[in-house]
Scaffold this motif. Structure first.
Motif, PDB file in Angstrom:
ATOM      1  N   ALA A   4      57.906  12.717  84.963  1.00  0.00           N
ATOM      2  CA  ALA A   4      57.013  11.703  84.572  1.00  0.00           C
ATOM      3  C   ALA A   4      55.468  12.430  84.669  1.00  0.00           C
ATOM      4  N   PHE A   5      54.588  12.238  83.907  1.00  0.00           N
ATOM      5  CA  PHE A   5      53.446  12.898  83.672  1.00  0.00           C
ATOM      6  C   PHE A   5      52.475  12.060  82.823  1.00  0.00           C
ATOM      7  N   SER A   6      51.258  12.281  82.990  1.00  0.00           N
ATOM      8  CA  SER A   6      50.126  11.694  81.918  1.00  0.00           C
ATOM      9  C   SER A   6      49.686  12.920  81.072  1.00  0.00           C
ATOM     10  N   GLY A   7      49.332  12.632  79.993  1.00  0.00           N
ATOM     11  CA  GLY A   7      48.713  13.697  78.947  1.00  0.00           C
ATOM     12  C   GLY A   7      47.674  13.097  77.944  1.00  0.00           C
ATOM     13  N   CYS A   8      47.044  13.895  77.322  1.00  0.00           N
ATOM     14  CA  CYS A   8      46.061  13.430  76.338  1.00  0.00           C
ATOM     15  C   CYS A   8      46.556  13.734  74.999  1.00  0.00           C
ATOM     16  N   VAL A   9      46.654  12.661  74.048  1.00  0.00           N
ATOM     17  CA  VAL A   9      47.086  12.762  72.683  1.00  0.00           C
ATOM     18  C   VAL A   9      46.255  13.695  71.854  1.00  0.00           C
ATOM     19  N   ILE A  10      46.726  14.786  71.275  1.00  0.00           N
ATOM     20  CA  ILE A  10      46.159  15.714  70.418  1.00  0.00           C
ATOM     21  C   ILE A  10      46.664  15.541  68.930  1.00  0.00           C
ATOM     22  N   GLU A  11      45.732  16.009  67.946  1.00  0.00           N
ATOM     23  CA  GLU A  11      46.216  16.076  66.700  1.00  0.00           C
ATOM     24  C   GLU A  11      46.399  17.557  66.092  1.00  0.00           C
ATOM     25  N   TRP A  12      47.478  17.749  65.396  1.00  0.00           N
ATOM     26  CA  TRP A  12      47.402  19.125  64.846  1.00  0.00           C
ATOM     27  C   TRP A  12      47.301  18.598  63.518  1.00  0.00           C
ATOM     28  N   ARG A  13      46.391  19.305  62.635  1.00  0.00           N
ATOM     29  CA  ARG A  13      46.352  19.149  61.414  1.00  0.00           C
ATOM     30  C   ARG A  13      46.853  20.239  60.343  1.00  0.00           C
ATOM     31  N   ALA A  16      50.007  17.666  56.690  1.00  0.00           N
ATOM     32  CA  ALA A  16      49.764  16.294  57.261  1.00  0.00           C
ATOM     33  C   ALA A  16      49.611  16.099  58.823  1.00  0.00           C
ATOM     34  N   PRO A  17      48.868  15.269  59.029  1.00  0.00           N
ATOM     35  CA  PRO A  17      48.604  15.420  60.566  1.00  0.00           C
ATOM     36  C   PRO A  17      49.868  15.071  61.373  1.00  0.00           C
ATOM     37  N   TYR A  18      50.054  15.747  62.554  1.00  0.00           N
ATOM     38  CA  TYR A  18      51.109  15.525  63.496  1.00  0.00           C
ATOM     39  C   TYR A  18      50.246  15.372  65.007  1.00  0.00           C
ATOM     40  N   PHE A  19      50.737  14.624  65.713  1.00  0.00           N
ATOM     41  CA  PHE A  19      50.360  14.131  66.957  1.00  0.00           C
ATOM     42  C   PHE A  19      51.469  14.480  68.064  1.00  0.00           C
ATOM     43  N   TYR A  20      50.783  14.937  69.196  1.00  0.00           N
ATOM     44  CA  TYR A  20      51.488  15.316  70.246  1.00  0.00           C
ATOM     45  C   TYR A  20      50.706  15.023  71.783  1.00  0.00           C
ATOM     46  N   VAL A  21      51.553  15.047  72.669  1.00  0.00           N
ATOM     47  CA  VAL A  21      51.213  14.961  74.034  1.00  0.00           C
ATOM     48  C   VAL A  21      51.535  16.388  74.775  1.00  0.00           C
ATOM     49  N   PRO A  22      50.725  17.266  75.210  1.00  0.00           N
ATOM     50  CA  PRO A  22      51.219  18.621  75.848  1.00  0.00           C
ATOM     51  C   PRO A  22      51.813  18.041  77.200  1.00  0.00           C
ATOM     52  N   VAL A  23      52.658  18.772  77.505  1.00  0.00           N
ATOM     53  CA  VAL A  23      53.555  18.597  78.775  1.00  0.00           C
ATOM     54  C   VAL A  23      52.616  19.451  79.851  1.00  0.00           C
ATOM     55  N   PRO A  24      52.244  19.120  80.840  1.00  0.00           N
ATOM     56  CA  PRO A  24      51.289  19.777  81.946  1.00  0.00           C
ATOM     57  C   PRO A  24      52.106  21.112  82.480  1.00  0.00           C
ATOM     58  N   GLN A  25      51.487  22.015  82.883  1.00  0.00           N
ATOM     59  CA  GLN A  25      52.186  23.373  83.374  1.00  0.00           C
ATOM     60  C   GLN A  25      53.307  23.258  84.322  1.00  0.00           C
ATOM     61  N   GLU A  26      53.022  22.145  85.168  1.00  0.00           N
ATOM     62  CA  GLU A  26      53.951  22.272  86.395  1.00  0.00           C
ATOM     63  C   GLU A  26      55.422  21.759  85.684  1.00  0.00           C
ATOM     64  N   GLN A  27      55.283  20.505  84.978  1.00  0.00           N
ATOM     65  CA  GLN A  27      56.548  19.836  84.338  1.00  0.00           C
ATOM     66  C   GLN A  27      57.094  21.060  83.251  1.00  0.00           C
ATOM     67  N   SER A  28      56.250  21.879  82.444  1.00  0.00           N
ATOM     68  CA  SER A  28      56.658  22.791  81.425  1.00  0.00           C
ATOM     69  C   SER A  28      57.488  23.886  82.241  1.00  0.00           C
ATOM     70  N   ALA A  29      57.113  24.112  83.443  1.00  0.00           N
ATOM     71  CA  ALA A  29      57.739  25.513  84.364  1.00  0.00           C
ATOM     72  C   ALA A  29      59.004  24.542  84.582  1.00  0.00           C
ATOM     73  N   ASP A  30      59.164  23.476  84.895  1.00  0.00           N
ATOM     74  CA  ASP A  30      60.512  22.954  85.269  1.00  0.00           C
ATOM     75  C   ASP A  30      61.688  22.882  84.134  1.00  0.00           C
ATOM     76  N   ILE A  31      60.774  22.562  82.931  1.00  0.00           N
ATOM     77  CA  ILE A  31      61.763  22.240  81.721  1.00  0.00           C
ATOM     78  C   ILE A  31      62.021  23.833  81.410  1.00  0.00           C
ATOM     79  N   HIS A  32      61.205  24.769  81.589  1.00  0.00           N
ATOM     80  CA  HIS A  32      61.591  26.175  80.892  1.00  0.00           C
ATOM     81  C   HIS A  32      62.959  26.683  81.634  1.00  0.00           C
TER      82      HIS A  32
END
Length: 95
Positions: A4-13, A16-32
């Protein structure tokens, strides 16, 4: 693996536009740590996610040592999510 985490919605243009929430570093390390077992290719990691009352399945995209959670229109639009909005995410990596 449940996260579980909170993140800021970002847009990549791109084309066509795409929208993402970056996974924070701590959780990304667990996923890795489990990504090699979970990935079905190209480093993408299948997940089940929940934002508010909306549950969905997708795959995390690897980016700069972390991961991006794609936000489909079916998730963004009912919640009125736009770039800059902070969202709470519940995530389960599908092993």
């Amino acid at each position: 693996m449940d996260l579980a985490f909170s993140g800021c919605v970002i847009e990549w243009r791109g084309p066509a536009p795409y929208f993402y929430v970056p996974v924070p570093q701590e959780q990304s390390a667990d996923i890795h740590e489990v990504a090699a077992r979970a990935s079905y290719g190209w480093g993408v990691v299948p997940v089940s996610a929940r934002i508010g009352d909306t549950a969905f399945t997708t795959s995390l995209f690897p980016k700069d040592g972390g991961y991006l959670l794609p936000l489909k229109a079916a998730v963004r639009l009912p919640h009125g999510l736009t770039p800059g909005d902070v969202v709470a995410v519940e995530l389960t990596v599908r092993l």
